[in-house]
Design a protein around this motif. Structure first.
Motif, PDB file in Angstrom:
ATOM      1  N   GLN A  13       0.831  -1.207   0.000  1.00 37.79           N
ATOM      2  CA  GLN A  13       0.000   0.000   0.000  1.00 37.79           C
ATOM      3  C   GLN A  13       0.865   1.257   0.000  1.00 37.79           C
ATOM      4  O   GLN A  13       1.852   1.346   0.726  1.00 37.79           O
ATOM      5  CB  GLN A  13      -0.886   0.012   1.256  1.00 37.79           C
ATOM      6  CG  GLN A  13      -1.889   1.146   1.239  1.00 37.79           C
ATOM      7  CD  GLN A  13      -2.572   1.337   2.603  1.00 37.79           C
ATOM      8  OE1 GLN A  13      -2.386   0.521   3.506  1.00 37.79           O
ATOM      9  NE2 GLN A  13      -3.328   2.402   2.728  1.00 37.79           N
ATOM     10  N   LYS A  14       0.485   2.223  -0.856  1.00 32.03           N
ATOM     11  CA  LYS A  14       1.260   3.462  -0.959  1.00 32.03           C
ATOM     12  C   LYS A  14       0.869   4.416   0.166  1.00 32.03           C
ATOM     13  O   LYS A  14      -0.314   4.649   0.412  1.00 32.03           O
ATOM     14  CB  LYS A  14       1.035   4.109  -2.324  1.00 32.03           C
ATOM     15  CG  LYS A  14       1.594   3.276  -3.469  1.00 32.03           C
ATOM     16  CD  LYS A  14       1.401   3.964  -4.789  1.00 32.03           C
ATOM     17  CE  LYS A  14       1.813   3.182  -6.018  1.00 32.03           C
ATOM     18  NZ  LYS A  14       2.225   1.817  -5.904  1.00 32.03           N
ATOM     19  N   LEU A  15       1.893   4.969   0.824  1.00 27.77           N
ATOM     20  CA  LEU A  15       1.673   5.850   1.977  1.00 27.77           C
ATOM     21  C   LEU A  15       2.357   7.201   1.737  1.00 27.77           C
ATOM     22  O   LEU A  15       2.921   7.791   2.650  1.00 27.77           O
ATOM     23  CB  LEU A  15       2.229   5.186   3.244  1.00 27.77           C
ATOM     24  CG  LEU A  15       1.576   3.856   3.632  1.00 27.77           C
ATOM     25  CD1 LEU A  15       2.358   3.151   4.740  1.00 27.77           C
ATOM     26  CD2 LEU A  15       0.122   4.081   4.075  1.00 27.77           C
ATOM     27  N   ASP A  16       2.311   7.676   0.504  1.00 31.73           N
ATOM     28  CA  ASP A  16       3.061   8.883   0.128  1.00 31.73           C
ATOM     29  C   ASP A  16       2.252   9.695  -0.881  1.00 31.73           C
ATOM     30  O   ASP A  16       1.088   9.379  -1.141  1.00 31.73           O
ATOM     31  CB  ASP A  16       4.412   8.469  -0.481  1.00 31.73           C
ATOM     32  CG  ASP A  16       4.189   7.547  -1.669  1.00 31.73           C
ATOM     33  OD1 ASP A  16       3.576   7.992  -2.661  1.00 31.73           O
ATOM     34  OD2 ASP A  16       4.572   6.355  -1.608  1.00 31.73           O
ATOM     35  N   LYS A  17       2.880  10.686  -1.497  1.00 34.04           N
ATOM     36  CA  LYS A  17       2.135  11.608  -2.360  1.00 34.04           C
ATOM     37  C   LYS A  17       1.586  10.954  -3.628  1.00 34.04           C
ATOM     38  O   LYS A  17       0.722  11.533  -4.292  1.00 34.04           O
ATOM     39  CB  LYS A  17       2.993  12.827  -2.718  1.00 34.04           C
ATOM     40  CG  LYS A  17       2.141  14.051  -3.052  1.00 34.04           C
ATOM     41  CD  LYS A  17       2.958  15.327  -3.084  1.00 34.04           C
ATOM     42  CE  LYS A  17       3.139  15.826  -4.470  1.00 34.04           C
ATOM     43  NZ  LYS A  17       3.946  17.061  -4.507  1.00 34.04           N
ATOM     44  N   ASP A  18       2.043   9.745  -3.969  1.00 31.50           N
ATOM     45  CA  ASP A  18       1.428   9.031  -5.094  1.00 31.50           C
ATOM     46  C   ASP A  18      -0.071   8.811  -4.847  1.00 31.50           C
ATOM     47  O   ASP A  18      -0.843   8.675  -5.797  1.00 31.50           O
ATOM     48  CB  ASP A  18       2.124   7.691  -5.350  1.00 31.50           C
ATOM     49  CG  ASP A  18       3.348   7.839  -6.267  1.00 31.50           C
ATOM     50  OD1 ASP A  18       3.513   8.922  -6.881  1.00 31.50           O
ATOM     51  OD2 ASP A  18       4.141   6.881  -6.357  1.00 31.50           O
ATOM     52  N   VAL A  19      -0.493   8.763  -3.577  1.00 32.97           N
ATOM     53  CA  VAL A  19      -1.924   8.614  -3.257  1.00 32.97           C
ATOM     54  C   VAL A  19      -2.700   9.778  -3.886  1.00 32.97           C
ATOM     55  O   VAL A  19      -3.792   9.602  -4.429  1.00 32.97           O
ATOM     56  CB  VAL A  19      -2.136   8.563  -1.716  1.00 32.97           C
ATOM     57  CG1 VAL A  19      -3.611   8.651  -1.348  1.00 32.97           C
ATOM     58  CG2 VAL A  19      -1.498   7.308  -1.138  1.00 32.97           C
ATOM     59  N   PHE A  20      -2.100  10.963  -3.836  1.00 32.51           N
ATOM     60  CA  PHE A  20      -2.722  12.149  -4.458  1.00 32.51           C
ATOM     61  C   PHE A  20      -2.478  12.154  -5.975  1.00 32.51           C
ATOM     62  O   PHE A  20      -3.425  12.329  -6.758  1.00 32.51           O
ATOM     63  CB  PHE A  20      -2.129  13.410  -3.819  1.00 32.51           C
ATOM     64  CG  PHE A  20      -2.476  14.682  -4.532  1.00 32.51           C
ATOM     65  CD1 PHE A  20      -3.780  15.181  -4.506  1.00 32.51           C
ATOM     66  CD2 PHE A  20      -1.504  15.394  -5.227  1.00 32.51           C
ATOM     67  CE1 PHE A  20      -4.093  16.372  -5.165  1.00 32.51           C
ATOM     68  CE2 PHE A  20      -1.810  16.580  -5.880  1.00 32.51           C
ATOM     69  CZ  PHE A  20      -3.111  17.061  -5.853  1.00 32.51           C
ATOM     70  N   ARG A  21      -1.220  11.918  -6.386  1.00 37.07           N
ATOM     71  CA  ARG A  21      -0.906  11.958  -7.823  1.00 37.07           C
ATOM     72  C   ARG A  21      -1.806  10.990  -8.598  1.00 37.07           C
ATOM     73  O   ARG A  21      -2.258  11.290  -9.689  1.00 37.07           O
ATOM     74  CB  ARG A  21       0.553  11.544  -8.078  1.00 37.07           C
ATOM     75  CG  ARG A  21       1.597  12.511  -7.549  1.00 37.07           C
ATOM     76  CD  ARG A  21       2.999  12.130  -8.042  1.00 37.07           C
ATOM     77  NE  ARG A  21       4.049  12.885  -7.384  1.00 37.07           N
ATOM     78  CZ  ARG A  21       4.738  12.450  -6.319  1.00 37.07           C
ATOM     79  NH1 ARG A  21       4.524  11.254  -5.813  1.00 37.07           N
ATOM     80  NH2 ARG A  21       5.658  13.214  -5.771  1.00 37.07           N
ATOM     81  N   ASP A  70      -4.700   9.396  -7.415  1.00 38.85           N
ATOM     82  CA  ASP A  70      -6.072   9.282  -6.895  1.00 38.85           C
ATOM     83  C   ASP A  70      -6.333   7.934  -6.223  1.00 38.85           C
ATOM     84  O   ASP A  70      -7.260   7.200  -6.586  1.00 38.85           O
ATOM     85  CB  ASP A  70      -7.098   9.473  -8.031  1.00 38.85           C
ATOM     86  CG  ASP A  70      -7.064  10.885  -8.595  1.00 38.85           C
ATOM     87  OD1 ASP A  70      -6.936  11.830  -7.802  1.00 38.85           O
ATOM     88  OD2 ASP A  70      -7.150  11.028  -9.825  1.00 38.85           O
ATOM     89  N   LEU A  71      -5.512   7.620  -5.225  1.00 42.16           N
ATOM     90  CA  LEU A  71      -5.627   6.302  -4.589  1.00 42.16           C
ATOM     91  C   LEU A  71      -6.353   6.334  -3.245  1.00 42.16           C
ATOM     92  O   LEU A  71      -6.374   5.328  -2.541  1.00 42.16           O
ATOM     93  CB  LEU A  71      -4.225   5.688  -4.397  1.00 42.16           C
ATOM     94  CG  LEU A  71      -3.408   5.482  -5.676  1.00 42.16           C
ATOM     95  CD1 LEU A  71      -2.007   4.970  -5.348  1.00 42.16           C
ATOM     96  CD2 LEU A  71      -4.113   4.500  -6.617  1.00 42.16           C
ATOM     97  N   GLY A  72      -6.895   7.493  -2.865  1.00 37.32           N
ATOM     98  CA  GLY A  72      -7.611   7.558  -1.580  1.00 37.32           C
ATOM     99  C   GLY A  72      -7.239   8.806  -0.821  1.00 37.32           C
ATOM    100  O   GLY A  72      -6.875   9.821  -1.415  1.00 37.32           O
ATOM    101  N   SER A  73      -7.332   8.727   0.517  1.00 42.19           N
ATOM    102  CA  SER A  73      -7.086   9.908   1.351  1.00 42.19           C
ATOM    103  C   SER A  73      -5.599  10.069   1.649  1.00 42.19           C
ATOM    104  O   SER A  73      -4.974   9.200   2.259  1.00 42.19           O
ATOM    105  CB  SER A  73      -7.856   9.774   2.672  1.00 42.19           C
ATOM    106  OG  SER A  73      -7.295  10.643   3.640  1.00 42.19           O
ATOM    107  N   LEU A  74      -5.065  11.218   1.226  1.00 40.31           N
ATOM    108  CA  LEU A  74      -3.648  11.504   1.483  1.00 40.31           C
ATOM    109  C   LEU A  74      -3.418  11.700   2.982  1.00 40.31           C
ATOM    110  O   LEU A  74      -2.415  11.251   3.527  1.00 40.31           O
ATOM    111  CB  LEU A  74      -3.231  12.765   0.716  1.00 40.31           C
ATOM    112  CG  LEU A  74      -1.730  12.974   0.614  1.00 40.31           C
ATOM    113  CD1 LEU A  74      -1.114  11.953  -0.316  1.00 40.31           C
ATOM    114  CD2 LEU A  74      -1.408  14.382   0.124  1.00 40.31           C
ATOM    115  N   THR A  75      -4.358  12.359   3.642  1.00 47.56           N
ATOM    116  CA  THR A  75      -4.205  12.598   5.087  1.00 47.56           C
ATOM    117  C   THR A  75      -4.150  11.266   5.833  1.00 47.56           C
ATOM    118  O   THR A  75      -3.346  11.103   6.749  1.00 47.56           O
ATOM    119  CB  THR A  75      -5.381  13.431   5.637  1.00 47.56           C
ATOM    120  OG1 THR A  75      -5.663  14.451   4.706  1.00 47.56           O
ATOM    121  CG2 THR A  75      -5.033  14.045   6.965  1.00 47.56           C
TER     122      THR A  75
END
Ligand code: TMP
Length: 253
Positions: A211-219, A221-226
């Motif tokens: 699971q990605k836990l970094d800014k790729d979540v935003f880049r 669209d993988l869920g909540s960045l916070t």
């Protein structure tokens, strides 16, 4: 109350004049950008998390003898830092292929690299921070050969420290970016780690699940960045007391 003098505003941070000569106050915004600011959002709580996480990593680096710009945290969003002359290069260290390296070289994301690979990108938003070679850096005078040697040594020490910190909490450090600045102590110049170290500038994957836990979540669209950054902070034991959980990023343009 007199307003502080703004020195510089970037995409995720603002620098203000500090209380003493040779210092700045670094303010962490909630703004997130990707793809050279083509994609933008405000993500409530991101600035607070990155302020705390960058403090945590920079302090730890200081404790093992790696010099950084960090002096002290001032409040939820601000830290006091040493004024440096930023070298106009982004220093990227990669342990596994991902992102632009995977695209450029056709390597599957997650492919282990034979050794940590250090890359340099010119800090120039208009050009999209292009990858540059050591030849370019010397020829165009962005840094000297000595600076380059020192930058590589610093970056590899940061890599070992960050990889270990992350491994201890079940996270794989895939890659990261740092910026390095010059400081003068009397006539003696040295290079120190500057800017920030946070999930905005690293790739962090859960070791078990990927699971990605970094800014790729935003880049991507993988869920909540916070939620992702809060998970990193929680595992490291650096959770701020009153971070609000943002649900959805709010577009700001
Ligand atoms: P890249 O694979 O997109 O070149 O990114 C390499 C690392 O650098 C990754 O951890 C994300 C980080 N990075 C930044 O901190 N700022 C940037 O502007 C870019 C493009 C990457």
């Amino acid at each position: 109350m007199a307003r502080r003098k703004k020195i510089y505003e970037g995409k995720a941070k603002i620098l203000y004049e500090g209380p003493e000569p040779g210092t700045f106050v670094q303010y962490f915004k909630d703004d997130a950008t990707a793809f050279n600011a083509e994609k933008k959002a405000t993500i409530e709580g991101k600035g607070v998390l990155n302020n705390r996480l960058s403090e945590f990593f920079m302090k730890g680096l200081g404790q093992i003898g790696v010099p950084t710009h960090f002096l002290k945290r001032l409040n939820m969003r601000e830290q006091l830092i040493r004024q440096v002359e930023i070298i106009p290069l982004e220093v990227v260290v990669r342990n596994f292929a991902a992102g632009s390296m995977s695209t450029r070289l056709g390597l599957a994301e997650g492919t282990p690299l034979p050794r940590p690979i250090v890359e340099f990108c010119l800090k120039d938003d208009k050009l999209g921070d292009p990858l540059v070679s050591e030849e370019h850096i010397i020829a165009f005078g962005w840094a000297s050969q000595q600076d380059l040697d020192d930058m590589i040594a610093l970056a590899l020490r940061v890599n070992d420290f960050m990889s270990g910190m992350m491994l201890a909490v079940g996270i794989k450090l895939v890659d990261f970016k740092i910026e390095i600045g010059r400081v003068w102590d009397n006539d003696f110049q040295r290079l120190i780690v500057a800017d920030e170290i946070s999930p905005d500038s690293c790739r962090l994957w859960d070791i078990e699940t990927g699971q990605k836990l970094d800014k790729d979540v935003f880049r991507r669209d993988l869920g909540s960045l916070t939620d992702a950054y809060t998970e990193v902070a929680r595992r490291l034991g650096v959770l701020p007391s009153n971070v609000t959980h943002a649900t959805k990023p709010t577009p700001i343009n």
